[in-house]
Design a protein around this motif. Structure first.
Motif, short mmCIF file in Angstrom:
data_model
loop_
_atom_site.label_atom_id
_atom_site.label_comp_id
_atom_site.label_asym_id
_atom_site.label_seq_id
_atom_site.Cartn_x
_atom_site.Cartn_y
_atom_site.Cartn_z
N LEU A 1 15.95 4.03 -8.38
CA LEU A 1 16.18 4.61 -7.06
C LEU A 1 15.77 3.62 -5.97
N ASN A 2 16.58 3.52 -4.94
CA ASN A 2 16.25 2.65 -3.81
C ASN A 2 15.01 3.18 -3.08
N TYR A 3 14.26 2.26 -2.49
CA TYR A 3 13.06 2.60 -1.72
C TYR A 3 12.05 3.39 -2.57
N ALA A 4 11.92 3.01 -3.85
CA ALA A 4 11.08 3.77 -4.78
C ALA A 4 9.63 3.81 -4.31
N LEU A 5 9.09 2.68 -3.84
CA LEU A 5 7.70 2.66 -3.41
C LEU A 5 7.48 3.52 -2.18
N LEU A 6 8.37 3.39 -1.20
CA LEU A 6 8.24 4.17 0.03
C LEU A 6 8.31 5.66 -0.26
N LEU A 7 9.26 6.07 -1.09
CA LEU A 7 9.40 7.49 -1.43
C LEU A 7 8.22 7.97 -2.27
N GLY A 8 7.72 7.10 -3.16
CA GLY A 8 6.55 7.48 -3.95
C GLY A 8 5.34 7.72 -3.07
N ILE A 9 5.15 6.87 -2.04
CA ILE A 9 4.04 7.07 -1.10
C ILE A 9 4.21 8.38 -0.35
N LEU A 10 5.44 8.68 0.09
CA LEU A 10 5.68 9.93 0.81
C LEU A 10 5.39 11.15 -0.06
N VAL B 1 -19.84 0.86 -0.87
CA VAL B 1 -19.03 0.65 0.33
C VAL B 1 -18.29 -0.68 0.27
N LEU B 2 -18.96 -1.75 -0.15
CA LEU B 2 -18.29 -3.04 -0.27
C LEU B 2 -17.18 -3.00 -1.32
N GLY B 3 -17.46 -2.35 -2.46
CA GLY B 3 -16.43 -2.23 -3.49
C GLY B 3 -15.24 -1.43 -3.01
N PHE B 4 -15.51 -0.33 -2.30
CA PHE B 4 -14.42 0.51 -1.78
C PHE B 4 -13.58 -0.26 -0.77
N MET B 5 -14.22 -0.97 0.14
CA MET B 5 -13.48 -1.73 1.15
C MET B 5 -12.68 -2.86 0.51
N GLY B 6 -13.24 -3.50 -0.53
CA GLY B 6 -12.52 -4.56 -1.21
C GLY B 6 -11.27 -4.05 -1.91
N VAL B 7 -11.41 -2.96 -2.67
CA VAL B 7 -10.25 -2.38 -3.37
C VAL B 7 -9.21 -1.90 -2.37
N LEU B 8 -9.66 -1.24 -1.30
CA LEU B 8 -8.73 -0.74 -0.29
C LEU B 8 -7.97 -1.88 0.37
N THR B 9 -8.66 -2.98 0.65
CA THR B 9 -8.00 -4.13 1.27
C THR B 9 -6.94 -4.73 0.35
N LEU B 10 -7.27 -4.90 -0.93
CA LEU B 10 -6.31 -5.46 -1.87
C LEU B 10 -5.08 -4.56 -2.03
N VAL B 11 -5.32 -3.25 -2.12
CA VAL B 11 -4.20 -2.32 -2.27
C VAL B 11 -3.31 -2.34 -1.04
N LEU B 12 -3.91 -2.33 0.14
CA LEU B 12 -3.12 -2.34 1.37
C LEU B 12 -2.35 -3.64 1.54
N MET B 13 -2.95 -4.75 1.13
CA MET B 13 -2.25 -6.04 1.23
C MET B 13 -1.04 -6.08 0.32
N TRP B 14 -1.05 -5.31 -0.76
CA TRP B 14 0.09 -5.28 -1.68
C TRP B 14 1.10 -4.21 -1.29
N ILE B 15 0.62 -3.03 -0.92
CA ILE B 15 1.52 -1.89 -0.69
C ILE B 15 2.17 -1.93 0.69
N VAL B 16 1.38 -2.19 1.73
CA VAL B 16 1.90 -2.07 3.10
C VAL B 16 3.09 -2.99 3.35
N PRO B 17 3.05 -4.30 2.98
CA PRO B 17 4.24 -5.14 3.23
C PRO B 17 5.49 -4.64 2.49
N LEU B 18 5.32 -4.19 1.23
CA LEU B 18 6.48 -3.69 0.47
C LEU B 18 7.03 -2.41 1.08
#
Length: 356
Positions: A236-245, A74-91
């Protein structure tokens, strides 16, 4: 008519185990339908617990205690999820804001292409049809803008709900994993002694749900990452956003892939027009979708999805209409539950026919 109904009822519901299974399913569906809003954190916790059960079990087999294994996972999952969200969400948020800024220009470019259609397709498309279509699109865009504004006004409420999820879900996941045996035994106490039929359906569905959630998460990550890489390499513009979609679109079988194609095509058309780059990108996107449907899905869900595509689409529409997002997410397991129940029910009522 009454005699036929009485005969049908006696034939189908003469076994107490069949009646018990039927009542549990009905009460479960009704409970989730009426209390879905209140139970949303519980459903999220159950989905995450199913996802993390496999690594917890692996650590337990290596000699670690259940409590320690659960804590590490659980701690490992929350840590990885936090790092990923801190990188992906702002972009993704930044690209989404730029997309909204460019939306009026995209609409104007689309208007230009549409006005050229009557000349390119004389006799098939009229000016009146184009004007009607443009008016309908403008109304939908205005409605979408109002919805986005209302969402921004309710951001404080959404923030409070997010904080509740961030606190409650990890706690519930931890205790669901750590006290799994106690929770299951506590639930079993409410069942009758004769529960072979319920156990048969539960065992089959427990394995299927676990494999489905793990496979669906892997599919989202693989399809989203590959789509982002392809979009990025094409520039392509907005590559990360479209990749998430594109990655999230796999949550809705068949329908999601068709829906997410539109924003990908619109962004590419706005950026390049009807050029070779546009054609190459759409070809690469089509290859990704083909590999997902014909290679990745059979590989990840070979033990789960044994349903005709028509049944899957009907299940998505039906359970999505009943339970919203969670109905869509669990549409395939729920359809498999219906199939497993019908199979076990039939074998229970007609054992000689099933044996033959």
């Amino acid at each position: 008519m009454l005699d036929w109904l009485k005969k049908w009822y006696t034939n189908k519901f003469s076994d107490p185990q069949v009646v018990t299974l039927f009542l549990i399913l009905v009460l479960g569906f009704l409970g989730i339908y009426w209390l879905s809003g209140m139970l949303a954190p519980v459903l999220v916790s159950i989905a995450v617990a199913y996802l993390l059960e496999w690594p917890v079990s692996k650590l337990c087999r290596m000699g670690l205690s259940r409590t320690l294994s659960t804590s590490v996972v659980v701690l490992g999952f929350m840590g990885v999820l936090t790092l990923v969200l801190m990188w992906i969400v702002p972009l993704a948020w930044y690209q989404g804001r730029n997309l909204l800024k460019d939306l009026p220009q995209m609409i104007e470019l689309g208007r230009t292409y549409l006005l050229e259609l009557p000349e390119l397709l004389p006799g098939m498309v009229s000016d009146e049809q184009i004007l009607l279509l443009m008016h309908s699109v403008e109304e939908r865009v205005m409605t979408f803008g109002r919805q986005m504004l209302s969402m921004s006004l309710a951001s404080l409420v959404n923030l409070v709900a997010l904080l509740i999820y961030l606190v409650l879900v990890p706690v519930m996941v931890f205790f669901m994993l750590k006290d799994k045996a106690q929770l299951i035994s506590g639930f079993v106490q409410f069942l009758p002694n004769e529960r072979k039929l319920i156990g048969q359906v539960w065992h089959e569905m427990n394995v299927q749900i676990m494999n489905y959630i793990r496979g669906k998460m892997l599919e989202i990550l693989i399809v989203g990452a590959v789509s982002y890489l392809v979009f990025y390499l094409f520039g392509l513009n907005y590559a990360l956003l479209l990749g998430i979609l594109v990655g999230l679109s796999v949550l809705i079988p068949y329908i999601g892939a068709a829906v997410v194609t539109l924003p990908v095509a619109v962004v590419a058309l706005f950026q390049w027009g009807f050029t070779a780059e546009f054609g190459y990108l759409m070809l690469a996107y089509a290859i990704i979708q083909a590999l997902d449907g014909n290679v990745l899905v059979p590989l990840l869900f070979s033990e789960v999805v044994d349903l005709n595509p028509v049944y899957i689409i009907v299940a998505v529409l039906f359970f999505g209409g009943l339970f919203g997002f969670w109905g869509v997410f669990f549409a395939i397991p729920l359809a498999s539950l219906v199939k497993a129940t019908a199979k076990a029910w039939s074998e229970r009522l007609h054992p000689t026919e099933s044996a033959a």
